[in-house]
Design a protein around this motif. Structure first.
Motif, PDB file in Angstrom:
ATOM      1  N   LEU A 104       0.852  -1.197   0.000  1.00 45.65           N
ATOM      2  CA  LEU A 104       0.000   0.000   0.000  1.00 45.65           C
ATOM      3  C   LEU A 104       0.885   1.243   0.000  1.00 45.65           C
ATOM      4  O   LEU A 104       1.783   1.366   0.835  1.00 45.65           O
ATOM      5  CB  LEU A 104      -0.889  -0.006   1.258  1.00 45.65           C
ATOM      6  N   ILE A 105       0.619   2.140  -0.951  1.00 48.33           N
ATOM      7  CA  ILE A 105       1.395   3.381  -1.047  1.00 48.33           C
ATOM      8  C   ILE A 105       0.432   4.542  -0.844  1.00 48.33           C
ATOM      9  O   ILE A 105      -0.497   4.738  -1.639  1.00 48.33           O
ATOM     10  CB  ILE A 105       2.081   3.474  -2.423  1.00 48.33           C
ATOM     11  N   THR A 106       0.623   5.301   0.231  1.00 47.98           N
ATOM     12  CA  THR A 106      -0.237   6.464   0.461  1.00 47.98           C
ATOM     13  C   THR A 106       0.429   7.707  -0.128  1.00 47.98           C
ATOM     14  O   THR A 106       1.654   7.745  -0.305  1.00 47.98           O
ATOM     15  CB  THR A 106      -0.536   6.662   1.960  1.00 47.98           C
ATOM     16  N   GLY A 107      -0.397   8.704  -0.456  1.00 49.01           N
ATOM     17  CA  GLY A 107       0.157   9.872  -1.157  1.00 49.01           C
ATOM     18  C   GLY A 107       0.703   9.455  -2.514  1.00 49.01           C
ATOM     19  O   GLY A 107       1.702   9.999  -2.995  1.00 49.01           O
ATOM     20  N   GLY A 134      -8.303   7.600  -0.023  1.00 44.66           N
ATOM     21  CA  GLY A 134      -8.064   7.283   1.390  1.00 44.66           C
ATOM     22  C   GLY A 134      -7.720   5.809   1.500  1.00 44.66           C
ATOM     23  O   GLY A 134      -6.845   5.322   0.773  1.00 44.66           O
ATOM     24  N   LEU A 135      -8.468   5.104   2.370  1.00 44.99           N
ATOM     25  CA  LEU A 135      -8.251   3.651   2.491  1.00 44.99           C
ATOM     26  C   LEU A 135      -9.511   2.889   2.095  1.00 44.99           C
ATOM     27  O   LEU A 135      -9.622   1.679   2.341  1.00 44.99           O
ATOM     28  CB  LEU A 135      -7.843   3.301   3.926  1.00 44.99           C
ATOM     29  N   ASN A 189       3.277   8.253   3.142  1.00 49.10           N
ATOM     30  CA  ASN A 189       3.707   9.631   2.885  1.00 49.10           C
ATOM     31  C   ASN A 189       2.818  10.656   3.560  1.00 49.10           C
ATOM     32  O   ASN A 189       3.067  11.844   3.456  1.00 49.10           O
ATOM     33  CB  ASN A 189       3.665   9.900   1.367  1.00 49.10           C
ATOM     34  N   VAL A 190       1.759  10.213   4.224  1.00 43.92           N
ATOM     35  CA  VAL A 190       0.689  11.119   4.647  1.00 43.92           C
ATOM     36  C   VAL A 190       0.603  11.303   6.154  1.00 43.92           C
ATOM     37  O   VAL A 190       0.362  12.407   6.643  1.00 43.92           O
ATOM     38  CB  VAL A 190      -0.661  10.635   4.059  1.00 43.92           C
ATOM     39  N   GLY A 191       0.794  10.233   6.942  1.00 44.06           N
ATOM     40  CA  GLY A 191       0.687  10.328   8.400  1.00 44.06           C
ATOM     41  C   GLY A 191      -0.729  10.639   8.853  1.00 44.06           C
ATOM     42  O   GLY A 191      -1.708  10.421   8.134  1.00 44.06           O
ATOM     43  N   GLY A 192      -0.856  11.158  10.081  1.00 46.24           N
ATOM     44  CA  GLY A 192      -2.162  11.577  10.592  1.00 46.24           C
ATOM     45  C   GLY A 192      -3.103  10.411  10.857  1.00 46.24           C
ATOM     46  O   GLY A 192      -2.685   9.252  10.959  1.00 46.24           O
ATOM     47  N   ILE A 205       7.576   7.472   5.658  1.00 47.73           N
ATOM     48  CA  ILE A 205       8.381   8.342   4.784  1.00 47.73           C
ATOM     49  C   ILE A 205       8.117   9.800   5.128  1.00 47.73           C
ATOM     50  O   ILE A 205       9.033  10.584   5.337  1.00 47.73           O
ATOM     51  CB  ILE A 205       8.062   8.048   3.313  1.00 47.73           C
ATOM     52  N   GLY A 206       6.845  10.173   5.131  1.00 50.50           N
ATOM     53  CA  GLY A 206       6.521  11.581   5.346  1.00 50.50           C
ATOM     54  C   GLY A 206       5.223  11.742   6.091  1.00 50.50           C
ATOM     55  O   GLY A 206       4.531  10.760   6.417  1.00 50.50           O
ATOM     56  N   TRP A 207       4.902  12.989   6.339  1.00 44.28           N
ATOM     57  CA  TRP A 207       3.725  13.301   7.156  1.00 44.28           C
ATOM     58  C   TRP A 207       3.054  14.490   6.491  1.00 44.28           C
ATOM     59  O   TRP A 207       2.852  15.540   7.112  1.00 44.28           O
ATOM     60  CB  TRP A 207       4.181  13.614   8.589  1.00 44.28           C
ATOM     61  N   ALA A 208       2.720  14.326   5.189  1.00 50.18           N
ATOM     62  CA  ALA A 208       2.207  15.460   4.402  1.00 50.18           C
ATOM     63  C   ALA A 208       0.940  16.046   5.002  1.00 50.18           C
ATOM     64  O   ALA A 208       0.650  17.232   4.816  1.00 50.18           O
ATOM     65  CB  ALA A 208       1.956  15.024   2.960  1.00 50.18           C
TER      66      ALA A 208
END
Ligand SMILES: NC(=O)c1ccc[n+]([C@@H]2O[C@H](COP(=O)([O-])OP(=O)(O)OC[C@H]3O[C@@H](n4cnc5c(N)ncnc54)[C@H](OP(=O)(O)O)[C@@H]3O)[C@@H](O)[C@H]2O)c1
Length: 308
Positions: free
Chosen positions: A137-140, A184-185, A198-201, A220-223
């Motif tokens: 699963l790849i977010t962002g 989203g998911l 890449n999104v966090g939260g 990776i990140g928390w965009a």
């Protein structure tokens, strides 16, 4: 004489402007690059204001070697290279020879500038575990790291689930190799083995619940910039451990950058440059990136000053 550079200026909107800086002084293990193209990354743009005024900003560049390293390592004068290192957004950059790769003749130098930060991040986080036949699963997924991660995960034999923030941002992801694209998911109906986040939260806390026993998250990140709250006991599981790892490994990226360039040369990786223009337009490109209007990468052309 000074050179032109994108420098931090805490008194302008966005904290970045085209100004001047001293020529770089290379250490013995560094070459000097005549920079032709640079690319922007979300973190550098979003947090430019956390650096001291006058700092030459940026990490991603491509160009032509004008001084080889004094210690004899790295490419010779005249070589076309992609580079990763501090102080990249300038007419000239001093960079470790271990952090550059020669650009194959069939690869456009502007495309090469898009790769370093986002491409290395996607490649190295995917290498955190075997992905052949696994659900990733790849977010962002519509962003810079995301679009490379989708392609590389598909190349590595994964079942790729690309998560985007809105339906409009799904454009092109199936063509890049995604087997499923979700907003989203929503609609993920089976556990996943690896999450590149890449999104966090709150979405990260929800994604954790989708992780299979033995699975892992690469943070990776928390965009989103939002906090993640994990339900009590949600970090407890019976069976093979689920893990969450930080990522920030940019040590000696040269060989991995070379791998990415080889993929581009072979037509197996698209550089996904969605915005291209003069570095005079940095404020416009930076705003588009922050507003989530860029699908992939923004590449800026480094142009000499126009004589009066
Ligand atoms: N750890 C490291 O070494 C490393 C390296 C590179 C990047 N990063 C970080 O990883 C993240 C991704 O980098 P990138 O270059 O791919 O950035 P990007 O191109 O701007 O992509 C960010 C993605 O995050 C999604 N997103 C979800 N919620 C968001 C929100 N509230 N605000 C903004 N974006 C949101 C966007 O989705 P939609 O497009 O669907 O709207 C967008 O596609 C960034 O946080 C960056 O700082 C870390």
């Amino acid at each position: 004489m000074d050179m032109r550079a994108l420098v931090v200026d805490l008194d302008v909107p966005g904290s970045l402007r085209l100004g001047t800086a001293a020529e770089p002084q290379p250490a013995p293990h560094q070459l000097v690059l005549d920079v032709r193209h640079i690319s922007l990354n979300r973190g550098e743009v979003a947090f430019a204001g956390s650096r001291p005024s006058g700092t030459v900003h940026g990490y991603d560049a491509s160009g032509v070697v004008v001084h080889a390293a004094a210690d004899g390592t790295g490419p010779a004068v005249g070589a076309r290279v992609a580079a990763f290192g501090a102080g990249a957004w300038a007419e000239r950059m001093a960079v470790d020879t271990t952090a550059v790769a020669e650009v194959p003749s069939r690869v456009d130098l502007a495309d090469a500038a898009a790769l370093p930060m986002a491409g290395i991040t996607a490649l190295r986080t995917l290498r955190s575990r075997s992905i052949l036949g696994r659900r990733v699963l790849i977010t962002g997924a519509a962003g810079g790291v995301g679009r490379y991660a989708v392609q590389l995960a598909a190349l590595g034999g994964a079942h790729v689930i690309a998560s985007v923030g809105s339906a409009a941002r799904a454009d092109g992801l199936v063509k890049l190799g995604a087997h499923e694209v979700v907003v989203g998911l929503d609609g993920i109906d089976q556990p996943v083995d690896l999450i590149l986040d890449n999104v966090g939260g709150p979405q990260l806390a929800a994604a954790w619940e989708l992780l299979a026993p033995g699975g892992g998250v690469q943070n990776i990140g928390w965009a989103s910039g939002e906090p993640a709250v994990f339900a009590p006991y949600s970090l407890f599981s019976i069976g093979p451990a689920k893990t969450m790892s930080t990522f920030g490994d940019v040590h000696e990226v040269g060989p991995d950058l070379g791998t990415l360039l080889t993929f581009v040369a072979a037509g197996r990786l698209s550089p996904e440059v969605d915005w291209r223009g003069s570095w005079e337009r940095v404020a416009e490109a930076a705003q588009a990136l922050l507003d989530r209007r860029i699908a992939g990468k923004a590449v800026l052309d480094v142009e000499p000053a126009v004589a009066d």
